[in-house]
Design a protein around this motif. Structure first.
Motif, PDB file in Angstrom:
ATOM      1  N   MET A   1       0.853  -1.204   0.000  1.00 15.35           N
ATOM      2  CA  MET A   1       0.000   0.000   0.000  1.00 15.35           C
ATOM      3  C   MET A   1       0.883   1.247   0.000  1.00 15.35           C
ATOM      4  O   MET A   1       1.872   1.313   0.736  1.00 15.35           O
ATOM      5  CB  MET A   1      -0.918  -0.009   1.228  1.00 15.35           C
ATOM      6  CG  MET A   1      -1.928   1.143   1.257  1.00 15.35           C
ATOM      7  SD  MET A   1      -3.023   1.064   2.696  1.00 15.35           S
ATOM      8  CE  MET A   1      -3.900  -0.463   2.343  1.00 15.35           C
ATOM      9  N   GLN A   2       0.520   2.213  -0.805  1.00 16.79           N
ATOM     10  CA  GLN A   2       1.293   3.437  -0.924  1.00 16.79           C
ATOM     11  C   GLN A   2       1.247   4.231   0.382  1.00 16.79           C
ATOM     12  O   GLN A   2       0.175   4.490   0.939  1.00 16.79           O
ATOM     13  CB  GLN A   2       0.719   4.302  -2.057  1.00 16.79           C
ATOM     14  CG  GLN A   2       1.532   5.547  -2.369  1.00 16.79           C
ATOM     15  CD  GLN A   2       2.809   5.231  -3.118  1.00 16.79           C
ATOM     16  OE1 GLN A   2       2.971   4.128  -3.630  1.00 16.79           O
ATOM     17  NE2 GLN A   2       3.707   6.188  -3.177  1.00 16.79           N
ATOM     18  N   PRO A   3       2.415   4.634   0.928  1.00 21.85           N
ATOM     19  CA  PRO A   3       2.407   5.434   2.156  1.00 21.85           C
ATOM     20  C   PRO A   3       1.780   6.797   1.928  1.00 21.85           C
ATOM     21  O   PRO A   3       1.822   7.338   0.815  1.00 21.85           O
ATOM     22  CB  PRO A   3       3.890   5.541   2.518  1.00 21.85           C
ATOM     23  CG  PRO A   3       4.617   5.337   1.232  1.00 21.85           C
ATOM     24  CD  PRO A   3       3.780   4.378   0.434  1.00 21.85           C
ATOM     25  N   LEU A   4       1.208   7.366   2.981  1.00 20.69           N
ATOM     26  CA  LEU A   4       0.542   8.663   2.852  1.00 20.69           C
ATOM     27  C   LEU A   4       1.534   9.811   2.723  1.00 20.69           C
ATOM     28  O   LEU A   4       1.204  10.868   2.175  1.00 20.69           O
ATOM     29  CB  LEU A   4      -0.376   8.893   4.053  1.00 20.69           C
ATOM     30  CG  LEU A   4      -1.616   7.995   4.122  1.00 20.69           C
ATOM     31  CD1 LEU A   4      -2.419   8.277   5.381  1.00 20.69           C
ATOM     32  CD2 LEU A   4      -2.492   8.191   2.892  1.00 20.69           C
ATOM     33  N   ASN A   5       2.745   9.630   3.228  1.00 15.51           N
ATOM     34  CA  ASN A   5       3.805  10.633   3.100  1.00 15.51           C
ATOM     35  C   ASN A   5       4.964  10.058   2.298  1.00 15.51           C
ATOM     36  O   ASN A   5       5.102   8.837   2.167  1.00 15.51           O
ATOM     37  CB  ASN A   5       4.315  11.062   4.478  1.00 15.51           C
ATOM     38  CG  ASN A   5       3.337  11.932   5.232  1.00 15.51           C
ATOM     39  OD1 ASN A   5       2.939  12.987   4.742  1.00 15.51           O
ATOM     40  ND2 ASN A   5       2.936  11.494   6.413  1.00 15.51           N
TER      41      ASN A   5
END
Length: 258
Positions: A1-5
C-alpha cells in the motif's frame, strides 16, 4: 500500500528542528536524529538542558527560547536557516501537563497549557510554512497523544489540547500534502517522561523515551501519517474510541475514583 507521506529513509544531513528538545521524547528524538546523521536544532527554555542533550556533537545547534515568545520564533528560525540553509523537518514536542479533574481546573494555569500545547504550534507553523511552501517540500511532525482520542478524567486541559492537535494534523495533511509537504501525526501511549511522572496511577505499556524516539523515526522513514505506539496499547484505545457512548462512558469511569 502506498504510504501517505514520502518516506524519509536517509537522515544524513537532514535539517531537523525539534521544539521541546530538553527532556523526554524531544531529547531522545534529538539523540536519535543526530546518531542517524541529521543536523539538529534543539529548542526549549532551558539552555543548560539543551546543551546537555547536544553535548559536543558537531551537528547539534542549541537554539534556546521561550516558545510563547512569538518574536523569538522568527529570530531562531532565521538563525537556523543561516546556519543550516533551511529546515527540512520540524517536530513539535513541547507540552505542559497537570493531572486534574474538571472541578480542579485553574483558568490561569489552563491558559498556560493551551498556549504551550496548542498556541505555540500555530506560531511555529506560521514561522516555517512560508519557506517550505515556497520550495515545495518539507515535513511537519506534531506530537499529540492517545489522550486526545476521547475524553479522559485527569486530563481536563491536556486531553482537549491533544484532541485539537489531532484535528490540526488531519487538516494540515489535506492542505499541505498536495503542495509537496509531509505531515506526521504522532500519538504516543504512556512514555516515561517528567510529565507522566506526575501520574499517580499505574501506566500500562509504559515505554522509555528512547523506545518512543525509535518508533517515531521508523514511522517517518516508512511515510506513515499517524505514528502511534506501543500498538498493543494504542490499538485498544482506538477500539474504545469507536465504542458507542453508552458503552464507553462506564468503561472510562472505571479508570478513576470519583
Amino acid at each position: 500500500m502506498q504510504p501517505l507521506n514520502a518516506p524519509i529513509r536517509d537522515w544524513t544531513g537532514l535539517r531537523v528542528w525539534i521544539i521541546g528538545a530538553s527532556s523526554g521524547i524531544g531529547a531522545a528524538l534529538a539523540t536519535e536524529a543526530l546518531q542517524a546523521g541529521a543536523r539538529v536544532a534543539l529548542s526549549a527554555r532551558r539552555a543548560d538542558r539543551l546543551q546537555a542533550v547536544a553535548g559536543t556533537h558537531p551537528q547539534a545547534l542549541v537554539e534556546q527560547f521561550d516558545i510563547l515568545d512569538r518574536d523569538a520564533w522568527s529570530q531562531r528560525h532565521a538563525h537556523i536557516c543561516d546556519t543550516f540553509g533551511g529546515v527540512d523537518l520540524i517536530i513539535f514536542c513541547a507540552a505542559d501537563y497537570r493531572p486534574e479533574r474538571s472541578w480542579e481546573v485553574d483558568p490561569e494555569r489552563a491558559g498556560q497549557t493551551l498556549a504551550t500545547n496548542l498556541g505555540s504550534v500555530y506560531t511555529g507553523l506560521a514561522t516555517v510554512l512560508p519557506a517550505m511552501l515556497a520550495r515545495g517540500n518539507g515535513s511537519i511532525a506534531i506530537v499529540a497523544s492517545v489522550a486526545g482520542y476521547f475524553g479522559l478524567p485527569n486530563a481536563s486541559v491536556y486531553g482537549p489540547t491533544k484532541a485539537a492537535l489531532i484535528n490540526l494534523a488531519e487538516l494540515l495533511y489535506v492542505d499541505l500534502r498536495p503542495r509537496g509537504l509531509n505531515v506526521y501525526l504522532i500519538n504516543p501511549g504512556f512514555v516515561q517522561t517528567p510529565l507522566t511522572a506526575k501520574n499517580e496511577f499505574t501506566m500500562p505499556a509504559l515505554q522509555t523515551p528512547t523506545e518512543a524516539a525509535r518508533a517515531i523515526r521508523h514511522g517517518i522513514m516508512a511515510g506513515r501519517f499517524e505514528i502511534h505506539f506501543p500498538r498493543r496499547f494504542t490499538l485498544a484505545m482506538k477500539l474504545v474510541r469507536w465504542l458507542p457512548y453508552r458503552l464507553r462512558f462506564p468503561l472510562v469511569s472505571r479508570l478513576v475514583r470519583p
